[in-house]
Design a protein around this motif. Structure first.
Motif, mmCIF file in Angstrom:
data_model
loop_
_atom_site.group_PDB
_atom_site.id
_atom_site.type_symbol
_atom_site.label_atom_id
_atom_site.label_comp_id
_atom_site.label_asym_id
_atom_site.label_seq_id
_atom_site.Cartn_x
_atom_site.Cartn_y
_atom_site.Cartn_z
ATOM 1 N N ASN A 83 0.804 -1.220 0.000
ATOM 2 C CA ASN A 83 0.000 0.000 0.000
ATOM 3 C C ASN A 83 0.841 1.275 0.000
ATOM 4 N N CYS A 85 2.821 2.671 2.158
ATOM 5 C CA CYS A 85 2.586 3.473 3.364
ATOM 6 C C CYS A 85 3.892 3.759 4.100
ATOM 7 N N ALA A 168 -4.777 -2.588 6.466
ATOM 8 C CA ALA A 168 -5.503 -1.964 5.342
ATOM 9 C C ALA A 168 -6.130 -0.660 5.834
ATOM 10 N N TYR A 169 -6.668 -0.690 7.054
ATOM 11 C CA TYR A 169 -7.170 0.536 7.690
ATOM 12 C C TYR A 169 -6.022 1.523 7.955
ATOM 13 N N ASN A 171 -2.931 1.807 6.891
ATOM 14 C CA ASN A 171 -2.222 2.323 5.718
ATOM 15 C C ASN A 171 -3.023 3.443 5.059
ATOM 16 N N ARG A 172 -4.338 3.251 4.943
ATOM 17 C CA ARG A 172 -5.164 4.285 4.300
ATOM 18 C C ARG A 172 -5.225 5.548 5.150
ATOM 19 N N MET A 173 -5.335 5.381 6.485
ATOM 20 C CA MET A 173 -5.317 6.547 7.372
ATOM 21 C C MET A 173 -4.011 7.330 7.194
ATOM 22 N N ASN A 175 -1.865 7.268 4.793
ATOM 23 C CA ASN A 175 -1.673 7.819 3.451
ATOM 24 C C ASN A 175 -2.505 9.076 3.224
ATOM 25 N N PHE A 176 -3.806 9.024 3.541
ATOM 26 C CA PHE A 176 -4.605 10.216 3.198
ATOM 27 C C PHE A 176 -4.312 11.358 4.161
ATOM 28 N N SER A 178 -1.329 11.879 5.333
ATOM 29 C CA SER A 178 0.112 12.167 5.201
ATOM 30 C C SER A 178 0.831 12.097 6.552
ATOM 31 N N SER B 136 -4.826 4.878 -2.019
ATOM 32 C CA SER B 136 -4.616 5.926 -1.019
ATOM 33 C C SER B 136 -3.239 6.568 -1.137
ATOM 34 N N ALA B 165 -11.423 3.822 5.152
ATOM 35 C CA ALA B 165 -10.359 3.010 5.762
ATOM 36 C C ALA B 165 -10.942 1.920 6.657
#
Lengths: 190, 190, 190, 190, 190, 190
Positions: A83, A85, A168-169, A171-173, A175-176, A178, B136, B165
């Motif tokens: 991902n 991250c 998965a949670y 990494n998205r947190m 990433n978005f 930063s 993401s 997420a």
């Protein structure tokens, strides 16, 4: 490091946390030697911080005969690399180096776990975790059978899949928002 | 419906839950008219169930001027469809139909939200959520500016990304555990 | 529903059709209880409408021992879901529910046919159809052998592949023309 | 060339066709100098052959001020190349060379139309056709506006999208049935 | 053909080359009947031209019992087609037709080598080369074992992979510099 | 570290190299403090080693006002990360840390250069390089104009694209041959 280099969202002061959470993160900071940025980025949302810590500790802070804490960190590094991250690869890469007492493993797993020096059991574990991370809709009986054949129990398989799902949670947190890792993580355990 | 049609992992009895969790899920079951399978699949892991409920309610059970509960359900349906998650698309599709009082919206958003009858604000919200769900690592300033331009606050944007997420986690759990939705969800709100 | 909610191209009146086509679509409308929008979107191109009906009926309106009309509809739903086609998933989902007398199957197949409650024969049929839909250049002897092993004749295999190919056409038409299904389809057969 | 080098399905004799279809394909063979294999592969299914011819001629055998027959062949070559379809790239590549009186264009468009020597109008036409072929779910207003800006009418845009859709069908048929082009096509128009 | 139809970068005169390189490219031009454009595009960078020629000739200008010069050209065409490289597909397609004395093979391999009329050995060779070209991170022991089983030596396998790697370089150079092939290549060997 | 931990192909002794190459690699080893494994893996193919060194030094061993040696290493790390190449990410990550005098940059760029702390010029450089690495067929005028707007000359753009192309070669070599980096690289410059 300024606030905005930690997260693109505003940071709240640790002192604003409910007592149980404040004590929890201060204890981690004391043991680690610094306050991991991930906590700082969640202070403005105490309920989400509490849920994250609850899920994280339930899955990451245990050892079973077939799934050590180091194995669990390796799952985090491999799936977080898929991902892209930065926070998770760098911070959990550090924990992986320490738990496994191996200064080379994190960079190998983060770049291409298929080329890392792993056992058949470890390779099966990461293949499953990465499939859950990137193509969970295609997980099939054959995937479970391979893990059973390597000695993982049904509860271990739940853990492997759940760790991939939890990050998965995360990494998205990261990433978005930063989120960037503390500088200390880059060199720990090398 | 037999146990194995609900999850490929063994189900524990609801009675085995700590009191606070048992009361919580029994209250939901009473309001809904049936016990949603997702709770049953997590009973064997009370700490993970508690964390999931905590994160879910923190993000899904609030209304802000620009982000209603129906909007939040629409984010779940759109991102869960990207991940091919039967449980989440069917169960949250039902909740979306009810909250939005629209019997057609869930099937449209689940198949192709770009073709659904949406406002510019809703389309921007789903474009961002789907980007967090699927890519993401590429989220950039331009994505934030578009949301601000549609009237979302910084806290709303945190919520949109965090819901995407959270269901990145839930979709992977449901997919690898082969969780299936209760039959009642399929026809609710039509 | 206004014209532009049916198609982004202008609609011609059914009365403008040549007699054979007008009678055909009016017969369908009588049996179904309403005129399916797909016909309306093609009235301005009678030759294309005639060809579409010819191909559709040759492939969809027959039963063989191994490939029922319900099976054929299931192929349409599974492949149209891969192409995110709202018209075909909703309209043929309705027909699938009716032909198979199963109110749950369409939503399962549309979201993730790998998790639907299918026989080995049905799963092989959909794996082949989806491969033709998404990666036909890689179809190989092994794919044919698996279908033969499940009892499909050479003519059945032609039909499975051809239905996937026909809806590759229909999905693209519906998507670029923004064709939307009649409201009645959403609730039929539930 | 043996039968099985033409199609992996059995070929029926042209004489078995209904008179109208037999005369049609024999006329084409006389004009072309040989019987194109695509007809031979469909003889065992006369209704499908009739529908294919009907759709093909409605879309390919007309000229409009902004969309010549050569343009239409160029759409076929570009989209068939995306689908790796040997029959369509080779056979329609030959027709394209002849209609455009350009021996180089087919190989350029088949390999990478973005590098071919094209006008802005032609490039817009192929960008739209390839988007319909590979990602029709994402076609949006902006795509239509670009084509209108290049002088294409609404009916032309229908044709561009429909040709891409028709060959989505043909490419899949040729790929799963392993249809191979007549040897003559390879060198025509060079 | 003007300079800018050969490359988007400025061309230097062949006379500006060091003697060894000038003689080399003039010899090739004499044998071929024209100066291949690829040399012209690299004249402004003599060190890079020398390295390219060195690598090319080391890998392409030899025959082993299991890997002929025609086989090597087939690897170039198949992998360059994956990268949509007009220069390499057209120029090496011409050399392939000549070396293999087969006017049809290049168009088949360039469009879909899986449908070309190949032996099991040739198919294994191209499957490996295309995997190196498109997904080298996943190459595994099983890939090597398949090649050994087809009679390729370890040195042959090095060559197959290295040719795919070399043209990963060439395809990217030709694509970003918009190098176009000499017109003569299109019809050679047909 | 045994031979097979360096490459899956047999290693030849450095002494077997022609004098010019032997002296070259021994000089590098003396400056670096150890012999980089990449040289060892190519000893059995002196012509390919010579070509690789020639291309490498022509592109990597120069500074221009807009494109420093550190910039060139950053291109290698970013594109090699896209290709999951352990050797190149680890070895060139070390060189990047040293040339840029920044212990954090390599891990950031290797995981997600979009989140690294970069200038607009650096970001444009890496966006172009990664496009050449992963989708060179789509490089267009707009990509060149962005680079010119950031102050890169036409010769710099050639270098950026060529470095990405060269490491497309190197990444594939290292991946299929399972080349592993020297242990020293992991900690250099931290």
């Amino acid at each position: 490091m300024s606030d905005r280099q930690i997260s693109r969202f505003p940071l709240a002061p640790v002192e604003s946390l409910p007592d149980d959470l404040r004590e929890y993160v201060e204890n981690v900071a004391e043991r680690t030697g610094f306050m991991p940025n991930v906590f700082l980025t969640l202070v403005h949302r105490p309920d989400e911080l509490r849920a994250f810590i609850g899920m994280h500790d339930a899955l990451m802070m245990k050892d079973t005969p077939a799934l050590s804490k180091a194995d669990r960190e390796m799952i985090v590094v491999a799936t977080s690399a898929e991902n892209d991250c930065v926070y998770c690869v760098v911070a959990h890469g550090a924990v992986l180096r320490i738990r496994r007492k191996d200064p080379l493993i994190a960079d190998q797993v983060a770049t291409n776990y298929r080329k890392a020096d792993l056992t058949s059991r470890e390779r099966a574990m990461l293949d499953f975790a990465v499939k859950v991370a990137t193509d969970s809709a295609s997980v099939s009986n054959a995937d479970f059978e391979r893990l059973s054949g390597e000695g993982f129990t049904e509860e271990d398989i739940w853990d492997i899949g759940s760790i991939a799902a939890l990050f998965a949670y995360s990494n998205r947190m990261a990433n978005f928002a930063s989120m960037m890792p503390n500088e200390q993580f880059y060199s720990m355990g090398r």
